[in-house]
Motif scaffolding. Sequence first.
Motif, mmCIF file in Angstrom:
data_model
loop_
_atom_site.group_PDB
_atom_site.id
_atom_site.type_symbol
_atom_site.label_atom_id
_atom_site.label_comp_id
_atom_site.label_asym_id
_atom_site.label_seq_id
_atom_site.Cartn_x
_atom_site.Cartn_y
_atom_site.Cartn_z
ATOM 1 N N UNK A 51 29.954 62.182 31.146
ATOM 2 C CA UNK A 51 28.672 62.441 31.663
ATOM 3 C C UNK A 51 28.007 63.520 30.432
ATOM 4 N N UNK A 54 27.277 60.935 27.638
ATOM 5 C CA UNK A 54 26.260 59.904 27.711
ATOM 6 C C UNK A 54 24.896 60.773 27.900
ATOM 7 N N UNK A 55 24.852 61.846 28.088
ATOM 8 C CA UNK A 55 23.433 62.462 28.274
ATOM 9 C C UNK A 55 23.140 63.111 26.996
ATOM 10 N N UNK A 254 21.091 73.654 39.611
ATOM 11 C CA UNK A 254 20.805 72.192 39.628
ATOM 12 C C UNK A 254 20.252 71.376 40.765
ATOM 13 N N UNK A 256 17.575 69.903 43.204
ATOM 14 C CA UNK A 256 16.537 69.242 42.569
ATOM 15 C C UNK A 256 15.645 69.029 43.591
ATOM 16 N N UNK A 257 15.880 68.545 44.724
ATOM 17 C CA UNK A 257 14.951 67.831 45.701
ATOM 18 C C UNK A 257 14.003 68.771 46.135
ATOM 19 N N UNK A 288 11.060 60.846 35.675
ATOM 20 C CA UNK A 288 11.912 59.804 34.793
ATOM 21 C C UNK A 288 11.474 58.271 35.001
ATOM 22 N N UNK A 289 11.335 57.811 36.238
ATOM 23 C CA UNK A 289 10.993 56.532 36.536
ATOM 24 C C UNK A 289 9.723 56.282 35.814
ATOM 25 N N UNK A 304 18.515 67.082 30.961
ATOM 26 C CA UNK A 304 19.716 66.899 31.895
ATOM 27 C C UNK A 304 20.730 67.085 31.191
ATOM 28 N N UNK B 121 25.273 69.344 39.397
ATOM 29 C CA UNK B 121 23.994 68.880 39.767
ATOM 30 C C UNK B 121 23.956 67.402 39.723
ATOM 31 N N UNK B 122 23.536 66.793 41.136
ATOM 32 C CA UNK B 122 23.769 65.293 41.489
ATOM 33 C C UNK B 122 22.566 64.412 40.331
ATOM 34 N N UNK B 123 21.594 65.124 39.973
ATOM 35 C CA UNK B 123 20.477 64.177 39.336
ATOM 36 C C UNK B 123 21.181 64.218 37.968
ATOM 37 N N UNK B 124 22.158 64.900 37.333
ATOM 38 C CA UNK B 124 22.702 64.593 36.301
ATOM 39 C C UNK B 124 23.576 63.272 36.345
ATOM 40 N N UNK B 125 24.223 63.276 37.452
ATOM 41 C CA UNK B 125 25.026 61.929 37.711
ATOM 42 C C UNK B 125 24.173 60.770 37.818
ATOM 43 N N UNK B 127 21.290 60.440 36.038
ATOM 44 C CA UNK B 127 21.067 60.279 34.614
ATOM 45 C C UNK B 127 22.073 59.546 34.064
ATOM 46 N N UNK B 128 23.528 59.857 34.257
ATOM 47 C CA UNK B 128 24.538 59.470 33.439
ATOM 48 C C UNK B 128 24.812 57.985 33.895
ATOM 49 N N UNK B 221 19.255 62.397 47.248
ATOM 50 C CA UNK B 221 18.214 61.802 46.754
ATOM 51 C C UNK B 221 18.355 61.613 45.417
ATOM 52 N N UNK B 222 18.400 62.830 44.849
ATOM 53 C CA UNK B 222 18.281 62.729 43.400
ATOM 54 C C UNK B 222 18.842 61.661 42.561
ATOM 55 N N UNK B 225 16.980 58.124 42.776
ATOM 56 C CA UNK B 225 15.703 57.977 42.192
ATOM 57 C C UNK B 225 15.596 56.912 41.062
ATOM 58 N N UNK B 226 16.295 56.992 40.228
ATOM 59 C CA UNK B 226 16.340 56.222 39.119
ATOM 60 C C UNK B 226 17.680 55.330 38.714
#
Lengths: 331, 292
Positions: A51, A54-55, A254, A256-257, A288-289, A304, B121-125, B127-128, B221-222, B225-226
Amino acid sequence: MTENTQYMSAVIPDAISESEKRAARDHRHDAWFRRTMMGAALLVLLLLASIAGSTLWGGALAFKTFGFEFLTSTEWDAVNGHFGALVPIYGTLVTSFLALLIAVPVSFGIAIFLTEVAPPWLRMPIASAVELLAGIPSIIYGMWGLFVFGPFMAAYLAPWINDNLGALPLIGPIFQGPPLGIGMLTAGIVLAIMIIPFITSVMTEVFRTVPVALKESAYALGGTTWEVVWDIVLPYTRTAVVGGIFLGLGRALGETMAVTFVLGNAHNFSASLMMPSSSIASVIANEFSEAYTDLHRSSLIALGFLLFVVTFIVLAIARLMLSRLSRKEGV
Amino acid sequence: MSKVDNENLYRMRALKNKLAMVLSCGATLFGLLWLVWILITTIVNGFQALNLRLFTDMTPPPGSEGGLANAFYGSILMSGIGLLIGTPIGLMAGIWLAEFARHTKLGNAVRFINDILLSAPSIVLGLFVYTAVILPVSAMTNHQVGFSAFAGALALALLVIPVVVRTTDEMLQLQPATMREAALALGVPQWKLTLQIVLRAARAGVVTGILLALARITGETAPLLFTAFGNQFWSGNLLKPIASIPVVIFQYAMSPFDDWHSLAWAGALIMTLFVLVLSLSSRLLLLRNRAS
């Protein structure tokens, strides 16, 4: 040895070789079993490394293009391809700080209530209710914040804050702004509600580890409930309590929503808590999208990466502080 | 010290104590207030929007009627695959931690990292998965395959793993050593002992962990999204974008259309009820296990 086995197998050849074979087979299977299980466990370590890797790799373009300016520039301009992350970083830190400011005293109060004040029959239902709060999906907090709490802020709280706190010298300006209902203060409050259950459950759990003899001695000396909590329970559990607070901080950073709904996704720098802003996670979720240039996408992945590193450090501190208590418990 | 001073001191201490107790009760009420407020909002708004078309019709364009059928299907599909991928890995890692690495350095390191992943943070997952799966696959297939249901499921699997690892490890460690020794004394090989005796004895607790993981990914959700992105139509293709309840809620709630808002509330109500029932019942199961 070989002679001996040969001799033995000459006497009862089938039985011996059968059980030897079986032992060897079991041994082989066990070794494979162990290796497979270990592989899965190492996958967890690998996951964390990949993780981060890759980020970092995905954000390399942004880091290379902007260098240190990525962290210090407030300009986030997708059209002209210039990305500076100071506003989302600031927004993340401020909202999380606000969340802690509200959540820590409240959680402390609930934890005292659950361990010292409430009659035993009431403890379990209230603890479950607080846990329930943790189970609600974060997007529900976001919707509630957007449709219910935001308008409530705009109609009642914001004008009051504007009139009363906004008039104060020095700290006044941070409470001045149009009553939009969304903004950093709203986001901070919603985040606070979300992390209250986490901090509360850690505090309640560690308060229970305080030896009863210790508390009873204090009561026997004439201490009030508050004095026992403040002078006995809290010093005994200080490290773990700080660990619990850091755990909440890690969540808040962290999240988000919920934040995306109530923060307003504005990229202008503003000192006022009443103004819309953006956080690292909300910028990624919103943009992002729709990011069509490589540089825009890379900047978001770089954000990220920053978020992951910061939360990793905060959560690692939290776990270290919490594990110190459990070690003390073990001794 | 004079008598008056003493009395004042006592009065101050009693007052301080009373104040603290009132504040503590107040804090509890304050915490419960939000819970009630949020739940009532969701239930009231959600009930007004509930109808059977939710489960039969596709997500509509703005201004026309419709349901959430494709989103329900997408959520169920991705959560199912996410569990299918994440559970075995989590189970195996948990078994290794509890049976082979109880007090070893490497075992503690894995536990530490796993605990961090649990609240990362789940949003980073998301992104990964995007950088490590979607980008390379898209490059390999000449941009034919991009956002996909499978990528979404993979992101959810990454959320499942730490939860299952943690509960499996905890539950297996609770099993008595005498049981293991009895089996070993009979000459049972280790793998059989672990899978057929220890794991079976800890079955209820392990299943609870899987249910908790399901409750967690249902509302996420996060990370979708992508990875899964979203799809207005029915899709069962794992290599194509797919709709999901949380993402649809996000899009519809952020939109300016009233009929989209009410669909979002309906989805929110069903999702919240499902998650709360799941997490409450699994917590109860867990408590009963620990007690017995």
